[in-house]
Design a protein around this motif. Structure first.
Motif, PDB file in Angstrom:
ATOM      1  N   ILE B  59       0.986  -1.260   0.059  1.00  0.00           N
ATOM      2  CA  ILE B  59       0.106   0.017  -0.120  1.00  0.00           C
ATOM      3  C   ILE B  59       0.851   1.288  -0.027  1.00  0.00           C
ATOM      4  O   ILE B  59       0.613   2.119  -0.788  1.00  0.00           O
ATOM      5  CB  ILE B  59      -0.846  -0.021   1.220  1.00  0.00           C
ATOM      6  N   ARG B  60       2.005   1.146   0.759  1.00  0.00           N
ATOM      7  CA  ARG B  60       2.804   2.311   0.824  1.00  0.00           C
ATOM      8  C   ARG B  60       3.535   2.569  -0.593  1.00  0.00           C
ATOM      9  O   ARG B  60       3.419   4.011  -0.990  1.00  0.00           O
ATOM     10  CB  ARG B  60       3.842   2.025   1.826  1.00  0.00           C
ATOM     11  N   LEU B  61       3.860   1.395  -1.269  1.00  0.00           N
ATOM     12  CA  LEU B  61       4.557   1.762  -2.700  1.00  0.00           C
ATOM     13  C   LEU B  61       3.280   2.191  -3.718  1.00  0.00           C
ATOM     14  O   LEU B  61       3.618   3.185  -4.431  1.00  0.00           O
ATOM     15  CB  LEU B  61       4.876   0.493  -3.164  1.00  0.00           C
ATOM     16  N   GLU B  62       2.080   1.767  -3.381  1.00  0.00           N
ATOM     17  CA  GLU B  62       0.993   2.372  -4.237  1.00  0.00           C
ATOM     18  C   GLU B  62       0.715   3.763  -3.999  1.00  0.00           C
ATOM     19  O   GLU B  62       0.645   4.607  -4.964  1.00  0.00           O
ATOM     20  CB  GLU B  62      -0.201   1.561  -3.943  1.00  0.00           C
ATOM     21  N   GLN B  63       0.562   4.217  -2.611  1.00  0.00           N
ATOM     22  CA  GLN B  63       0.556   5.554  -2.357  1.00  0.00           C
ATOM     23  C   GLN B  63       1.618   6.525  -2.860  1.00  0.00           C
ATOM     24  O   GLN B  63       1.396   7.560  -3.133  1.00  0.00           O
ATOM     25  CB  GLN B  63       0.721   5.598  -0.692  1.00  0.00           C
ATOM     26  N   GLY B  64       2.951   6.016  -2.961  1.00  0.00           N
ATOM     27  CA  GLY B  64       4.069   6.860  -3.583  1.00  0.00           C
ATOM     28  C   GLY B  64       3.999   6.613  -5.002  1.00  0.00           C
ATOM     29  O   GLY B  64       4.835   7.514  -5.613  1.00  0.00           O
ATOM     30  N   GLY B  65       3.030   5.935  -5.648  1.00  0.00           N
ATOM     31  CA  GLY B  65       2.950   6.065  -6.996  1.00  0.00           C
ATOM     32  C   GLY B  65       3.893   5.228  -7.737  1.00  0.00           C
ATOM     33  O   GLY B  65       4.295   5.327  -9.003  1.00  0.00           O
ATOM     34  N   TYR B  66       4.515   4.114  -7.126  1.00  0.00           N
ATOM     35  CA  TYR B  66       5.405   3.310  -7.525  1.00  0.00           C
ATOM     36  C   TYR B  66       4.839   1.956  -8.120  1.00  0.00           C
ATOM     37  O   TYR B  66       5.319   1.114  -8.925  1.00  0.00           O
ATOM     38  CB  TYR B  66       6.758   3.088  -6.637  1.00  0.00           C
ATOM     39  N   GLN B  92      12.497   4.575  -9.677  1.00  0.00           N
ATOM     40  CA  GLN B  92      12.863   4.401  -8.326  1.00  0.00           C
ATOM     41  C   GLN B  92      13.836   3.148  -8.142  1.00  0.00           C
ATOM     42  O   GLN B  92      14.702   3.200  -7.297  1.00  0.00           O
ATOM     43  CB  GLN B  92      11.437   4.385  -7.467  1.00  0.00           C
TER      44      GLN B  92
END
Lengths: 907, 115
Positions: B59-66, B92
């Motif tokens: 989810i964190r990676l999704e929130q960062g747009g990665y 990234q």
């Protein structure tokens, strides 16, 4: 892994958004986790594990679903915000559930926040220094300042001319003076209009272009220039119907004719609140003349000429002050004979309003926040009580691992929601109140407020109101929460299951006692004031106020050719007034005309002492309204003579001091004693009116419902004042008075007799009474609101104490009931102990009320009280005790229902 | 949490993110379980991600747009959420690899010198 700033920002935004609306629902997430476990199980089975083993191992490896959900939720939102949001939602639910409590708390907090916000806003509006003009902060006023008295003195024309010529720190210097004259248009209509005599530079300093034509230019200031006038938007619309071809038309202003040169745009009322502009001719020595009507406030009002300017670029106010001080002022009087003046440069608004740029109003603005304390203390007691009733809920949460801080923040958030709602309501109230303040101010000065004063609630005020809400939530929410949870900490979790573990400490009982005392102490005064206010609104006047038209009759004082002989001008005023009245009386639609110094009900107050001390029992004397009227006044207002005689012209002879008093005043005399012949001596302000007055007759009250004590003297034929109230009664009974047509006729006659005779603010008496009644209703509803609030809170406080007392004594009551005590005895026992704080409060409050009566009644009831009503205090005390008994009903019933076996088990 | 603890979490979190990105970049769009299995497999069982670490990371990676998440159908014909690397994710990953290589070189140099 180093992340780029955009990704960090993106994550933060998505978490923030997820706090309020999750991007992925819990159901979706659970589905995803379930899928994970399914696949893990499948893999383990493929490796030869039994289904049972596979399920267990999958969960061991992949971890708990619940824990994973929790960490996912934390990642999807801002944790603090999300718990705040949850608490806020919970808070809203609690507010809905306990709506009675909510209503009481919100209303009382809203009243305090509303008063605070309104006060804050009005202070900042009145003392604000922002000018809504281009580079408004560069516009300044140059004053002649008397440092000894800390007052502004008039600026002389010589100084103005010198400043204009010599000051390097000013880009331009201008001056204005305010005049009010009749503006007479070609159709013969005459309306008093406020104009600014202003130099051409004034328009350039304001920096606003005309809508039509031009504004005043330097050539217009020459003595031989043709007189021109620039119209304000209002005047252009109301007097010329917005005619685009108005330029070049001729109008009469006072006794001079002018040509219209331009029209200014809407909302331009520079320099203060002016509707019309004429050139200020610098050579004219008008500056030493005091004007009949003030410009605004003290500074601009006393003397005519106000000098202002725009600072040159890059010049600070300090540098301008230094330069002005170096230039000094022209000598006006031999040294030592007058005040030593010095020039001073101040921001424009300060120069006009005369506000000192002091800190006091601002401190006061914040100090009204103290009003929050009484309602918040009350709410704190209630919240504390509610925490106790919800002990089990909190016990469960603590057992599940919630921290003390988490519980405190939950309670705080609940109260914050309440306070935020209250702040919203309070701001709505404040917005109404500031609008009322504005219209009352404008009514009082008879013109618009200065152009920079905007009474719409500013963002700063809204910020302030929500700041107050935060403070309120801290007092009413956080403090009880911290105290209650602190006790749990000390007594340990095991005590939470037991309802009696929390005790109402001395502080809380003290607050309730204080509250009851405060109610009892203030209610008698409030009841009396409310009764007076409501009663005066109940009956209408005994006559039809629609039949009356009133106006102020004002004669111009000619500033340009000062008449040294005041007497001549007063005689001229009297002669024209007499002529005006004769013409009006000749009109068949007019039944009567009279003049008086003041409108009935708006007379000035004087303090009267009785020479032979008829009112020996009274400490000093009485505040009485005093009016000077002509003989026709009493007939005009249908006030019959009840005793004695009417006033006659002979009463105006020197040494004759006959006065009439009204019925309300006569009723103050001891029973059976005639007020006729009574000698009255005015003291204090207004005492120079006469040495001693003697009552010659008694007339009925003017039925405006207020029954105020009033005394009447005969108006001399040539009064000193150039301002009188004119009262016209119309003959056609029953037909509604056409104020507009009659006032137009009045003005037409006045303008024909003398253009300098002004008819100001003509209004029907009905509309004046209507305004007054509205004001009364407003006042009384505020008072009734306060009474309701005080009573409601006292009741809630008493209820809280009693509930606690009963809860604390559950076991004792149970045991006594088990031992066979009769219910009556039980109730009496609860009653006697629980009512103790109420009784103490009533006693202390009673003493307080007597104190207020003894020390403050002269101040509070000077003009309204006819007689002291000693029964009010006992009635209030009885009322509070009855409230106590009513509040006791619930807890007492609960006490009687205590099951002895259950109560014993608890121990 | 102490400063040291904070730092350790940061390093671990950063490494986990890098490993997830690398996996998705190599294999193409994958669901959570497949990513965890792959990591376990290539680490020889040294890395066993539980759901409480894996999914917040995704989810964190999704929130960062990665990463971009989309619903799809798995091999077992079940609705599942697939994670695909985005262009920003690829950038990234490249930057992360470079940092990692440099760090490894520095540390290796340091240890070589010491030995």
């Amino acid at each position: 892994m180093k992340r780029d700033p955009f990704a960090v920002l993106r994550e933060a935004l998505m978490r923030l958004a997820g706090t309020f609306r999750p991007s992925r629902s819990d159901a979706d997430m659970q589905d995803e986790l379930a899928h994970h476990l399914e696949l893990a199980e499948k893999e383990l089975r493929r490796r030869g594990h039994s289904p049972e083993q596979a399920r267990r191992l999958a969960r061991v490896h992949a971890g708990s679903e619940t824990q994973a959900m929790e960490t996912v939720r934390q990642q999807s939102s801002v944790p603090t915000l999300s718990s705040f949001w949850l608490d806020a939602k919970l808070g809203l639910r609690m507010l809905r559930k306990h709506w009675g409590l909510t209503l009481a708390c919100v209303l009382s907090m809203a009243a305090a926040i509303g008063i605070g916000a309104a006060f804050f806003d009005v202070i900042h509006t009145l003392t604000g220094t922002q000018l809504p003009l281009k580079d408004g902060d560069r516009i300044v006023v140059i004053q002649s300042w008397d440092p000894a008295s800390r007052k502004e003195q008039y600026s002389s024309t010589e100084d103005f001319l010198r400043w204009r010529e010599q000051l390097q720190s000013m880009a331009s210097v201008a001056a204005f003076a305010t005049v009010e004259r009749n503006l007479i248009t070609e159709d013969g209509r005459s309306v008093p209009t406020i104009a600014a005599q202003m130099t051409a530079a004034g328009f350039r300093i304001a920096g606003v272009d005309p809508l039509l034509g031009r504004f005043v230019i330097e050539e217009d200031e020459r003595q031989d220039a043709a007189p021109v006038v620039v119209l304000g938007h209002n005047v252009w619309q109301s007097r010329f119907g917005g005619d685009a071809a108005v330029l070049g038309r001729r109008v009469q202003f006072g006794d001079e004719f002018y040509t219209v040169a331009g029209v200014m745009p809407e909302d331009f009322i520079f320099p203060v609140s002016h509707d019309l502009w004429v050139p200020l001719r610098a050579g004219v020595a008008l500056s030493r003349q005091a004007l009949a009507e003030p410009v605004w406030g003290e500074a601009g009002g006393e003397f005519a000429l106000t000098v202002f300017g725009r600072l040159a670029s890059d010049v600070s106010l300090e540098r301008a002050n230094v330069e002005a001080a170096a230039k000094g002022l022209t000598k006006r009087a031999p040294t030592g004979s007058g005040p030593e003046l010095e020039p001073r440069v101040v921001p424009y608004t300060i120069g006009i309003t005369g506000n000192t740029d002091g800190w006091l109003p601002h401190v006061l603005g914040y100090a009204v926040a103290l009003l929050l304390i009484p309602p918040c203390a009350n709410i704190a007691v209630l919240i504390y009580a509610r925490i106790v009733t919800r002990q089990q809920e909190f016990a469960a949460r603590l057992a599940l691992g919630a921290s003390r801080g988490r519980i405190v923040s939950q309670i705080f958030t609940e109260v914050l929601v309440l306070a935020a709602v209250a702040a919203g309501v309070g701001l709505a109230l404040a917005s109404e109140a500031t609008a009322l303040v504005q219209s009352a101010q404008e009514q009082q000065i008879g013109r618009a407020l200065p152009f920079w004063m905007d009474f719409h609630l500013s963002p700063r005020t809204m910020f302030y109101a929500f700041g107050l809400a935060l403070v309120a939530a801290l007092i009413a929410g956080a403090i009880p929460a911290i105290r209650a949870t602190g006790r749990w900490n000390r007594s340990g979790l095991h005590a939470l299951g037991n309802r009696t573990s929390l005790r109402l400490g001395k502080v809380w009982i003290g607050i309730v006692v204080l509250q009851v005392a405060l109610s009892v102490a203030t209610l008698p005064a409030i009841v009396e004031a409310a009764w007076w206010t409501i009663r005066s609104g109940l009956p209408g006047p005994g006559f039809d106020p629609g039949e009356y038209l009133t106006a102020r009759l004002v004669m111009d004082r000619d500033a340009e050719t000062p008449s040294s002989d005041k007497r001549t001008s007063a005689e001229r005023f009297a002669a024209i007034r007499g002529e005006l009245i004769r013409e009006l009386e000749a009109d068949p639609s007019v039944a009567g005309v009279s003049v008086s110094q003041a409108l009935p009900g708006a007379e000035p107050l004087v303090f009267l002492e009785h020479v032979d001390h008829t009112f020996a029992s009274e400490a000093a004397g009485k505040w009485v309204r005093l009016n000077q009227t002509d003989q026709a006044f009493f007939e005009s207002y249908q006030m019959p003579l009840l005793a004695g005689r009417w006033l006659e012209p002979a009463d105006l002879a020197p040494g004759n001091t006959a006065v009439l008093i009204n019925r309300s005043y006569a009723e103050q005399f001891p029973l059976g004693q005639t007020p006729l012949g009574e000698q009255l001596r005015p003291t204090g302000r207004g005492s120079d009116l006469a040495a001693v007055w003697e009552v010659a007759g008694v007339v009925d009250d003017v039925f405006d419902g207020r029954n105020q004590m009033t005394m009447y003297r005969l108006l001399p034929p040539v009064p000193d004042s150039q301002v009188l109230s004119l009262n016209v009664r119309v003959a056609a009974r029953g037909s509604p008075l056409e104020t507009a047509s009659l006032s137009a006729r009045l003005r037409e006659i006045a303008a024909r007799l003398d253009p300098s005779m002004r008819i100001v603010q003509p209004r029907s008496l009905a509309s004046i009474y209507e305004d007054r009644r509205e004001q009364d209703y407003l006042n009384s509803s505020v008072i009734v609101g306060v009474v309701l609030g005080v009573v409601l809170f006292s009741m809630a406080g008493i209820y809280t104490i009693l509930s606690f007392t009963v809860a604390q004594r559950r076991q004792e009551i149970g045991i006594r009931a088990a031992l066979g005590a009769p219910p009556v005895r039980l109730v009496a026992s609860i009653f006697s102990r629980a009512m103790l704080p109420v009784g103490v409060g009533v006693l202390v409050g009673g003493l307080g009320a007597l104190g207020i009566e003894y020390f403050l009644s002269d101040v509070l009831f000077a003009t309204i009280r006819q007689d002291y009503r000693p029964w009010i205090l006992p009635a209030v005390e009885a009322f509070m005790l009855v409230l106590g008994v009513i509040a006791l009903a619930g807890p007492a019933r609960r006490a009687l229902q205590v099951d002895p076996v259950e109560a014993l088990k608890e121990s | 949490m102490s400063n040291e603890g904070n730092r350790r979490a940061e390093v671990l979190q950063g490494t986990l993110d890098l490993m997830i990105l690398q996996t998705v970049n190599t294999l193409g769009p994958q669901h959570g379980y497949a990513i965890a299995s792959r990591l376990e497999q290539v680490s020889g069982g040294a890395i066993q991600l539980n759901m409480g670490s894996l999914y917040p990371g995704l989810i964190r990676l999704e929130q960062g747009g990665y990463l971009k998440a989309e619903w799809g159908v798995s091999d077992s014909n079940r609705k599942a959420r697939f994670y695909r690397i985005t262009r920003a994710g690829k950038r990234q990953l490249a930057a992360g690899k470079k940092d990692w290589d440099r760090m490894v070189a520095i540390v290796a140099g340091l240890f070589g010198e010491a030995s």
